[in-house]
Scaffold this active site. Sequence first.
Site, PDB file in Angstrom:
ATOM      1  N   PRO A 106     -53.030 -10.063  34.955  1.00  0.00           N
ATOM      2  CG  PRO A 106     -54.005 -10.604  37.300  1.00  0.00           C
ATOM      3  CD  PRO A 106     -52.784  -9.760  36.502  1.00  0.00           C
ATOM      4  CG  ASP A 131     -51.673 -11.199  23.335  1.00  0.00           C
ATOM      5  OD1 ASP A 131     -51.607 -10.808  22.032  1.00  0.00           O
ATOM      6  OD2 ASP A 131     -50.946 -11.577  24.113  1.00  0.00           O
ATOM      7  CE  LYS A 141     -61.469  -8.391  16.008  1.00  0.00           C
ATOM      8  NZ  LYS A 141     -62.389  -7.383  16.102  1.00  0.00           N
ATOM      9  N   GLY A 200     -51.025 -10.467  28.298  1.00  0.00           N
ATOM     10  CA  GLY A 200     -51.557 -10.558  29.316  1.00  0.00           C
ATOM     11  C   GLY A 200     -50.300 -11.434  30.276  1.00  0.00           C
ATOM     12  N   GLY A 201     -50.599 -11.303  31.532  1.00  0.00           N
ATOM     13  CA  GLY A 201     -49.868 -11.898  32.494  1.00  0.00           C
ATOM     14  C   GLY A 201     -48.417 -11.404  32.560  1.00  0.00           C
TER      15      GLY A 201
END
Length: 407
Positions: free
Chosen positions: A176, A199, A221, A252-253
């Site tokens: 997280p 990310d 990007k 993420g996650g």
Amino acid sequence: MAEHAEHAAYPVGLRLSGRRVVVLGGGQVAQRRLPSLVAAGADVLLISPSAKPSVEAMADTGEIRWERRRYAPGDHADAWYALISTDDPEANAAASQEAEDRRVWCVRSDDAEAATAWTPATGRSEGVTVAVLTGRDPRRSAAVRDAIVEGLRDGTLAAPHHRARATGVALVGGGPGDPDLITVRGRRLLAEADVVIADRLGPRDLLAELPPHVEVIDAAKIPYGRFMAQEAINNALIEHARAGKSVVRLKGGDPYVFGRGMEELQALAEAGIPCTVVPGISSSISVPSAAGIPVTHRGVAQEFTVVSGHVAPDDERSTVDWSALARLRGTLVVLMGVENSGAIAATLIAHGRGADTPVAVVQEGTTAAQRRVDATLGTLGETVRAEGVRPPAVIVIGEVVAVNPTD
């Protein structure tokens, strides 16, 4: 052995597979040492009148052979290695002398100075065996061993492969946001990467720890050109992997919880690129937990449901059955729902969920910027606007929001 005491031990790795090892004594020392000997493939003979239950279980399952008797001269015949750990000093001394006479390497638990070998503090991580000797200070040996193994496991001690270096892509769930919440395997793969495509919601603090030669690419990007954003990311993964690089896609996650990880895995499979998927801690459970909210609690919620809120309930692209969710009595966790929080709340109320249902919005959960904003379902949209809540944030709806440690 006294005349050799001042000399350092010569470290060596014994290859005991299929070779006879004699263990005298079935107590605590045997309980601790036998699993490693079995793992090494040794042909273990335990000689002891009795044994700890866990040691006896190893004999019952055929992992070791057990002769229920005391030591007798000749027991070290054809042995390569001996572990002496009985509670009889005279038997230990006699067995040790026999090992010396037969040129069998011998460890003694009662008198290290009388032994011909010492057992190091050992640990293993991904094919690496760490063995530490500090003379007569076994606690220090264990502490040094633990520090090295932990560093190898969590990636803080970089030891990349060179001869058998794997190329390809690892889809790593970074958790997280708190860098300490990435998995041990994920952190180790990061330490071995040549290229990291990250990310913005991944644990960004870990990127600063990477060696200078590692190329870090912000996924947001990557130039899209004639490609869609996800397609451009897929192409970048394939391009770097085909160049012989070890690539980590840091997400993420968890890669599969609204993370489009399967799309990336499919693209890599189609291109013939080997891929490893490393699960991550999903924000759907970790962020509420960090804010003091249990997604389930005995007598309050026996279920929890996780949905994406990035598409509004009245949008034709929505596949969420909001009317069914409104009828559930458990916890509802909404990810990516800040922008549509008011519409989501209104839809749930319209389908029967109580307007007074407790709600918590946790912004940037598990990071230093974490904050929790409480509301009810009826005031959710207004509260989010008034408090200036911005993504990333997790919305928790249900009675668990009102549970506190004193309940």
